[in-house]
Design a protein around this motif. Sequence first.
Motif, PDB file in Angstrom:
ATOM      1  N   ASP A   1       8.746  26.602  26.879  1.00 39.90           N
ATOM      2  CA  ASP A   1      10.170  26.481  27.201  1.00 39.90           C
ATOM      3  C   ASP A   1      10.734  27.820  27.646  1.00 39.90           C
ATOM      4  O   ASP A   1      11.599  27.876  28.539  1.00 39.90           O
TER       5      ASP A   1
ATOM      6  N   LYS B   1       9.648  28.271  31.270  1.00 40.76           N
ATOM      7  CA  LYS B   1      10.315  27.280  32.114  1.00 40.76           C
ATOM      8  C   LYS B   1      11.783  27.644  32.332  1.00 40.76           C
ATOM      9  O   LYS B   1      12.291  27.610  33.458  1.00 40.76           O
ATOM     10  N   ASN B   2      12.473  28.012  31.259  1.00 47.14           N
ATOM     11  CA  ASN B   2      13.888  28.358  31.381  1.00 47.14           C
ATOM     12  C   ASN B   2      14.094  29.624  32.205  1.00 47.14           C
ATOM     13  O   ASN B   2      15.026  29.706  33.018  1.00 47.14           O
TER      14      ASN B   2
ATOM     15  N   GLU C   1      13.663  28.756  35.884  1.00 47.22           N
ATOM     16  CA  GLU C   1      14.792  27.984  36.404  1.00 47.22           C
ATOM     17  C   GLU C   1      16.007  28.869  36.646  1.00 47.22           C
ATOM     18  O   GLU C   1      16.678  28.766  37.685  1.00 47.22           O
TER      19      GLU C   1
ATOM     20  N   ARG D   1      23.469  33.653  30.698  1.00 46.85           N
ATOM     21  CA  ARG D   1      22.421  32.894  30.016  1.00 46.85           C
ATOM     22  C   ARG D   1      21.545  33.777  29.140  1.00 46.85           C
ATOM     23  O   ARG D   1      20.488  33.363  28.678  1.00 46.85           O
TER      24      ARG D   1
END
Length: 286
Positions: free
Chosen positions: A148, A151-152, A155, A188
């Motif tokens: 994760d 992946k994050n 992105e 983020r």
Amino acid sequence: MITLKSAREIEAMDRAGDFLASIHIGLRDLLKPGVDMWEVEEYVRRRCKEENVLPLQIGVEGSIMDYPYATCCSLNDEVAHAFPRHYILKDGDLLKVDMVLSEPIDKSVLDVSKLDFDNVAQVKKYTESYAGGLADSCWAYAIGTPSDEVKNLMEVTREAMYLGIEQALVGNRIGDIGAAIQEYAESRGYGVVRDLVGHGVGPTMHEEPMVPNYGVAGRGLRLKEGMVLTIEPMINTGTWEIDTDLETGWAHKTLDGGLSCQYEHQFVITKDGPVILTSQGEERTY
């Protein structure tokens, strides 16, 4: 000096961009757990010789040594400019592959298949004098099944690049690009690398203006139709600070050992908005 590109120059860079995009598309099938990273370099060299394209990174002058490879292959905490090498890719690795390539060249002018890519001095004679169309693009690849965290990060980095490109409009300023990237990534929880930036392209691979991935909206150089730029955010899971390999002067790593990701497109600013020259087809093309 900043130059506005002619239609002929843009068409040549578009041809180079199409070829470079085809390389990245081909790497999707190649990059799997158990594959030797060196196969990336071999694949790019083979494709260049088959289609008579110059790998323009070979021979680029560095602080300690000229760059010796067709690709940069930066793994996990490596931010950029790391050498391709013998390393067996593992499930969960994050690999960034960056390269600068010419458009296909007429063989009557130069037969690339006759060049010895391991002879940096020989190749440099051609790469440093090359004056045709060229393209610059980096893409990130998750090896096997990404965590994760990977992946994050991928992105957010990819989205940051596109948000920056959206700001590349006639009349906007350089700061609008960097502000869009920085605000999104930092909101983020990620770090935005300051030491390495995007840039103008043509007639050589690094031209003015510099295009930082951070900045203040409304500040900086005003953007004009005909500018060809790269936007290439390098986003880290931790600090934005990086370190440099003192033996070669090339590879950069995150200072805290956190992961880093990079995506890069080359595009031209038109009166109707940015047009990506290194598009791989299915992602946003504007």
